[in-house]
Design an enzyme around this catalytic site. Structure first.
Site, short mmCIF file in Angstrom:
data_model
loop_
_atom_site.label_atom_id
_atom_site.label_comp_id
_atom_site.label_asym_id
_atom_site.label_seq_id
_atom_site.Cartn_x
_atom_site.Cartn_y
_atom_site.Cartn_z
N ASP A 1 -5.22 -2.77 25.95
CA ASP A 1 -6.38 -2.91 26.83
C ASP A 1 -7.49 -3.69 26.12
O ASP A 1 -7.80 -3.43 24.95
CB ASP A 1 -6.88 -1.50 27.18
CG ASP A 1 -7.96 -1.51 28.24
OD1 ASP A 1 -7.69 -1.98 29.34
OD2 ASP A 1 -9.08 -1.03 27.94
N GLU B 1 8.38 -1.48 12.29
CA GLU B 1 9.08 -0.37 11.61
C GLU B 1 10.24 0.12 12.47
O GLU B 1 11.14 0.79 11.98
CB GLU B 1 8.12 0.81 11.38
CG GLU B 1 7.04 0.55 10.37
CD GLU B 1 5.94 1.62 10.42
OE1 GLU B 1 6.13 2.68 11.09
OE2 GLU B 1 4.88 1.38 9.80
C1 BGC Z 1 -8.72 -2.32 32.30
C2 BGC Z 1 -9.73 -1.82 33.25
C3 BGC Z 1 -10.72 -0.98 32.47
C4 BGC Z 1 -11.26 -1.71 31.25
C5 BGC Z 1 -11.89 -0.79 30.26
C6 BGC Z 1 -9.58 -3.23 31.46
O1 BGC Z 1 -9.09 -4.25 30.97
O2 BGC Z 1 -7.66 -3.01 32.90
O3 BGC Z 1 -9.19 -1.11 34.31
O4 BGC Z 1 -11.79 -0.66 33.29
O5 BGC Z 1 -10.26 -2.38 30.57
O6 BGC Z 1 -10.94 -0.02 29.61
#
Ligand code: BGC
Length: 593
Positions: A237, A289
């Site tokens: 993310d 790993e």
């Molecule tokens: C996710 C979102 C989220 C954000 C913060 C993004 O890239 O896809 O849904 O709100 O990251 O974590």
């Protein structure tokens, strides 16, 4: 399989009982260590996929019961948006415990069960790693708040005194992605204001301090915890964040808006920092790993909205991450010149570093592709190095959904014919549209933080319609259950059951395309890394075409007129029925030469 068994095992209508000895899928596919180079990955947004316990919230029992649907669809992997315990300030991207399952979704044992049952069907499982921030309810953040200024606990996060004589101004002018300042001021037990902490997203999502080595150690443990349980990979993310300039410089102000710039310019204090390379190589070392385990290597896909492509593809240089979402595909306007330039540019950028492209049309943060392509503005390209996406979010009452669906079908055939892998966001295979929800039910923090000017992303997160004529459309085991976001009446007729076996349905188009993708040697990653697409320069005006070997051609008609197909070809698949053998406006076709 006997016809009786086949009927019994209709993946549309039946819930596969756990322990079913004949899962739909192909476990042999687990044997390919390079699977990720050409994988079609289906994104599950768990609360909206399938509800197994009838509480109106999707869960692991529901996901497991629908695995045969995914096996029959023909996907190679699933990516599951966060399933961790979370107060849901940001749809689960505010993680309170990275090594557990939210009790509303199930248990760790059920997660193990899901992974095992997916693997039986040859479906790999990728989960979300959220390394930029956690929830304000995470025990380490609570400990940091309690420990007070200057403590080692606070050094896990980005705490700072405010500016001005009484510290009442935030430490910098940085802005949150959801709107408003990126700093929140704490108050102590007596109600006195004290330090500020950084949150690039919602205030309930405090940012980690990645310059503290304990943070990196913490995430190594999280990776191993899940890899040891058999997870095949992680979607990272906001992969262009984490590292930041701890001297905390202000952002330049954009003279056009008078606000701090939203551009991710080189040298930005919080995005695309050079320190990310060390972090990514460290994650890769942990994944490596596991290369010699029977399951084979584990992989990463990075989520970063970066422009130009060369900034993005640095993340997938050898020894860093394996793949990165190519959001250029999702952001590019529906016109032939823009699409061709985007594909050429994306392939060249990835070829340069030896990584496959991963094409993306939609996800849980963007308006549904069928809606987007039916709007006056079909893309939201980067401008000035910033994502021009604000007008791109939420519902649009003026959209032409029939036009959008026709284009979305063509876009799917275009995407699935390109070299590399592809992502399918749940419901995309049904042609679902963006739902215009009443404001009382909105949960996305964007709505509040934008001062009620942006309805945000809930419209693409509405629970899936599986069967029946009315909500909950088979989403919940209990027909009386109320889904956590309301499903629209106009989804009757668009359910999985309606579309299964129905000639010309969206779902059958996806199934046919994914089956052909498996069978045709020209499709998927291709014999060389992204090097096997040749543009067809003989197409009529407004038609985009390309060849892949052996013997495959794809044409997409963006023009206003129907055109004849090239001589000496036969149609393998068309995005919608051809009239008089001509390729009409907003149609795509796969051809055999
Ligand atoms: C996710 C979102 C989220 C954000 C913060 C993004 O890239 O896809 O849904 O709100 O990251 O974590």
């Amino acid at each position: 399989m006997s016809p009786d068994v086949a009927t019994d095992r209709n993946p549309t209508n039946d819930r596969t009982p756990l322990g079913d000895p004949t899962p739909v899928g192909d476990a042999a596919r687990m044997g390919d260590p390079q699977w990720w180079r050409s994988a079609v990955v289906y994104q599950i947004y768990p609360r909206s996929f399938a509800d197994g316990n009838g509480d109106g919230i999707g869960d692991l029992a529901g996901m497991t019961s629908r695995l045969d649907y995914l096996g029959a669809l023909g996907v190679d992997a699933v990516w599951i948006s966060p399933w961790y315990p979370s107060p849901l300030a940001d749809g689960g991207y505010d993680v309170a415990d990275f090594c557990d399952i939210d009790p509303r979704l199930g248990t760790l044992e059920q997660a193990d069960e899901f992974v095992a049952r997916a693997h039986e069907r040859g479906i790999r499982v990728i989960i979300d790693l959220v390394p930029n921030h956690c929830s304000h309810e995470h025990e380490l953040f609570r400990a940091a708040v309690a420990a007070g200024p200057g403590s080692p606990e606070r050094d896990m996060f980005v705490f700072h005194d405010g500016k001005g004589p009484d510290g009442a101004e935030p430490p910098t002018n940085w802005v949150s992605e959801f709107g408003g300042p990126a700093w929140h001021r704490l108050t102590d037990a007596e109600g006195n204001p004290e330090q500020w902490y950084l949150h690039l997203f919602a205030p309930e999502q405090p940012d980690w301090n990645w310059s503290n080595p304990k943070v990196a150690d913490f995430y190594d443990d999280v990776l191993r915890f899940w890899f040891d349980r058999g997870i095949d990979g992680f979607r990272i993310d906001v992969a262009d964040s984490c590292a930041m300039d701890m001297s905390l410089p202000d952002l330049p102000v954009d003279p056009r808006t008078g606000e701090p710039t939203r551009e991710k310019f080189p040298g930005h204090p919080t995005y695309d920092r050079p320190e990310l390379e060390t972090i990514q190589r460290r994650w890769r070392a942990v994944a490596d790993e596991y290369v010699d385990t029977p399951q084979g290597g584990r992989v990463f896909v990075s989520e970063a909205y970066l422009d130009p492509i060369q900034r993005l593809t640095r993340y997938v240089e050898p020894g860093r991450l394996h793949t990165t979402f190519n959001f250029d595909a999702l952001l590019t306007e529906w016109d032939p010149d823009s699409q061709r330039a985007m594909v050429t540019n994306s392939l060249a950028g990835h070829r340069h570093v030896g990584a496959p492209c991963t094409w993306v049309l939609g996800n849980h943060d963007q308006p549904r592709v069928a809606s987007r392509l039916g709007r006056a503005v079909t893309g939201a390209p980067f401008r000035d190095g910033a994502l021009g996406e604000r007008a791109h979010k939420g519902p649009d009452p003026a959209e032409d959904i029939e036009l959008g669906r026709r284009r979305a079908r063509a876009a799917a055939l275009l995407e699935l014919a390109l070299p590399g892998g592809a992502y399918v966001y749940q419901g995309e295979e049904l042609g679902l549209d963006e739902v215009d929800l009443p404001v009382e039910v909105l949960q996305d923090p964007t709505w509040e933080q934008s001062g009620h000017t942006d309805k945000g992303r809930d419209g693409c997160r509405v629970p899936l319609p599986w069967s029946g004529e009315a909500p909950p459309y088979g989403f919940s085991q209990d027909p009386g259950a109320v889904p956590w976001l309301p499903q629209p009446a106009h989804w009757a007729g668009h359910t999985v059951a309606d579309q299964t076996g129905t000639e010309g349905s969206f779902l059958e188009l996806y199934r046919a395309a994914l089956a052909l993708r498996r069978d045709l040697p020209a499709l998927g990653a291709g014999p060389t890394t992204n090097g096997d697409l040749v543009w067809d320069e003989t197409t009529p005006e407004g038609v985009l075409g390309f060849h892949r070997e052996p013997g495959f051609t794809c044409w997409v008609n963006f023009s206003e007129v129907a055109v004849e197909l090239p001589a000496g070809t036969t149609v393998t698949l068309s995005s919608s029925p051809l009239t008089d053998g001509l390729l009409g406006t907003d149609q795509a076709v796969w051809l055999r030469r």
